[in-house]
Enzyme design. Structure first.
Site, PDB file in Angstrom:
ATOM      1  N   CYS A  81     -48.154 -16.805  -8.840  1.00 43.21           N
ATOM      2  CA  CYS A  81     -47.131 -17.830  -9.053  1.00 43.21           C
ATOM      3  C   CYS A  81     -47.139 -18.772  -7.854  1.00 43.21           C
ATOM      4  CB  CYS A  81     -45.761 -17.190  -9.218  1.00 43.21           C
ATOM      5  SG  CYS A  81     -44.468 -18.387  -9.606  1.00 43.21           S
ATOM      6  N   GLU A 124     -50.030 -13.811 -17.922  1.00 46.95           N
ATOM      7  CA  GLU A 124     -48.774 -13.186 -17.503  1.00 46.95           C
ATOM      8  C   GLU A 124     -48.349 -13.724 -16.146  1.00 46.95           C
ATOM      9  OE1 GLU A 124     -47.092  -9.585 -15.069  1.00 46.95           O
ATOM     10  OE2 GLU A 124     -48.930 -10.754 -14.844  1.00 46.95           O
ATOM     11  N   ARG A 171     -38.737  -4.516 -16.105  1.00 46.36           N
ATOM     12  CA  ARG A 171     -39.695  -5.455 -15.511  1.00 46.36           C
ATOM     13  C   ARG A 171     -39.786  -6.692 -16.409  1.00 46.36           C
ATOM     14  NH1 ARG A 171     -43.030  -4.385 -11.379  1.00 46.36           N
ATOM     15  NH2 ARG A 171     -44.819  -5.732 -10.987  1.00 46.36           N
ATOM     16  N   ARG A 173     -41.249 -10.264 -17.280  1.00 41.80           N
ATOM     17  CA  ARG A 173     -42.394 -11.138 -17.056  1.00 41.80           C
ATOM     18  C   ARG A 173     -42.544 -12.080 -18.239  1.00 41.80           C
ATOM     19  NH1 ARG A 173     -41.662  -9.347 -12.769  1.00 41.80           N
ATOM     20  NH2 ARG A 173     -43.128  -8.450 -11.280  1.00 41.80           N
TER      21      ARG A 173
END
Length: 408
Positions: A81, A124, A171, A173
């Site tokens: 990212c 992802e 989690r 994502r």
């Protein structure tokens, strides 16, 4: 049906590969893992130990010529990212390129230069991608969608919290699934109801069902070229237009807030714990407990900077120890090591308070026990791998859903 060939970028220790190949309908034919901040390539070593060194690249992906990457049906990767803004327009056939060192542009470059582009993409990232950067909310995601649309891909996306679909870790994502315009799925999207694709018929909606609601969609299109999108998208606005689900096809974006629909069993943190097999070094000494309790506790105090400036600092408390009857919190890269931490997991057992072991962290992400165990790889590094990894079962379900749509 013949197996789909896969190129796995930013492979880490192979989470995408484990999930997709477990369906028996995918075969990884080339992979790349390179960590720029370390001399010893630990993750790549684990990858080679588990899957073999053949067709695996441990080289900076920016320096790998596209012609060295074999043609493939599916490109997958959990890319870093970063700031995805467009840096320049080049007066050459290569067209638009982004900043060097920003690895999204390596994906873009490979797709752009491939004479035979992959039919499908599965990507992802962290969910804040939909809102970054803070100075131009949603621009980074817009640049990605616009770039992929220009390359001929329809892209569906969904923010998935693994725990909301029965996995033992909370989690979150964002997953993107791309379909090239030469594929039958692209044609199906083009000819059918776009909102139904987001909520019922798409790859992500099939894999991870959502409640059927009358939630109003937001629809808009990208104006101008990629540089224009980078410079002007959502300027002056305080909120990103991208909801947790959506679709972009031929520069038109349809996005909608969706709510998970899952009635299967919920796996709690206790389901992955080792029983009586944990060595003493994972237990917290009694005299260390106050440090852990302080870091995880509620705070409202005056702090002083190195320059002598005083300021009011406050933060809320965290559950301590971690609840065993619910899915765990998200694993972070700093999970390993003995030092007290606000964010590391701590569980209470009959033997006392302890940290999670590498095997338990692997289980939280759905990896086989000791997948990351290798001579020269520390427990701290193994925890780091799991902080960077995806939930294997999520990748598997996406793969299964893609295969089922191809079979229709």
């Amino acid at each position: 049906m013949q197996k789909l060939t896969v190129c796995e970028l930013f492979a880490g220790v192979g989470g995408f590969r484990l999930g997709l190949e477990d369906t028996d309908r995918f075969k990884v034919v080339w992979s790349n893992q390179w960590e720029p901040s370390t001399k010893t390539q630990h993750a790549s070593k684990v990858y080679e130990a588990r899957f073999g060194a053949q067709n695996h690249s441990n080289q900076n992906i920016e320096e790998v010529p596209t012609q060295e990457i074999p043609d493939h049906d599916v490109l997958v990767g959990g890319f870093p990212c970063q700031d995805y803004s467009v840096a320049a327009t080049l007066n050459s056939s290569k067209g638009l390129l982004g900043k060097k060192g920003v690895l999204w542009w390596s994906i873009y470059r490979i797709l752009e230069e491939k004479k035979k582009r992959p039919q499908y993409l599965i990507l992802e990232n962290v969910d804040r991608l939909l809102k970054s950067p803070a100075t131009q909310r949603g621009r980074d995601f817009a640049v990605m969608l616009k770039g992929l649309s220009d390359l001929g891909y329809a892209v569906e996306w969904r923010v998935i919290n693994a725990a909301e679909y029965g996995f033992p870790q909370r989690r979150r994502r964002v997953f993107l699934v791309g379909h090239h315009k030469s594929s039958q799925i692209f044609k199906n999207i083009r000819e059918n109801d776009k909102e139904q694709w987001i909520t019922r018929n798409g790859v992500l909606a099939t894999a991870f069902p959502v409640q059927q609601t009358r939630q109003q969609s937001t629809i808009f299109d990208f104006k101008g070229d990629l540089v224009s999108t980078s410079n002007n998208f959502n300027q002056g606005k305080t909120h990103s237009p991208f909801e947790n689900s959506g679709l972009c096809i031929e520069n038109i974006v349809i996005t909608q807030k969706t709510t998970p629909s899952f009635d299967g069993p919920q796996l709690p943190l206790s389901s992955i714990l080792l029983n009586g097999e944990v060595t003493a070094d994972f237990y917290i000494a009694i005299d260390e407990l106050p440090k852990w309790q302080y870091l995880k506790g509620r705070k409202k105090e005056v702090r002083t900077t190195k320059t002598g400036y005083q300021y009011q600092y406050s933060e809320g408390s965290m559950v301590f120890p971690d609840a065993l009857d619910k899915p765990s919190r998200t694993i972070i890269t700093g999970e390993g090591g003995k030092s007290p931490s606000r964010f590391k997991h701590v569980v209470q057992t009959a033997m006392g308070y302890r940290r999670l072991t590498p095997i338990e962290l692997e289980r939280l992400n759905g990896f086989p026990d000791n997948h990351t165990k290798l001579q020269g790889i520390s427990d701290t590094k193994r925890a780091f791998f799991m902080g960077n990894a995806l939930v294997v079962g999520v990748a598997k379900k996406i793969g299964e859903s893609l295969i089922s749509l191809l079979a229709d």
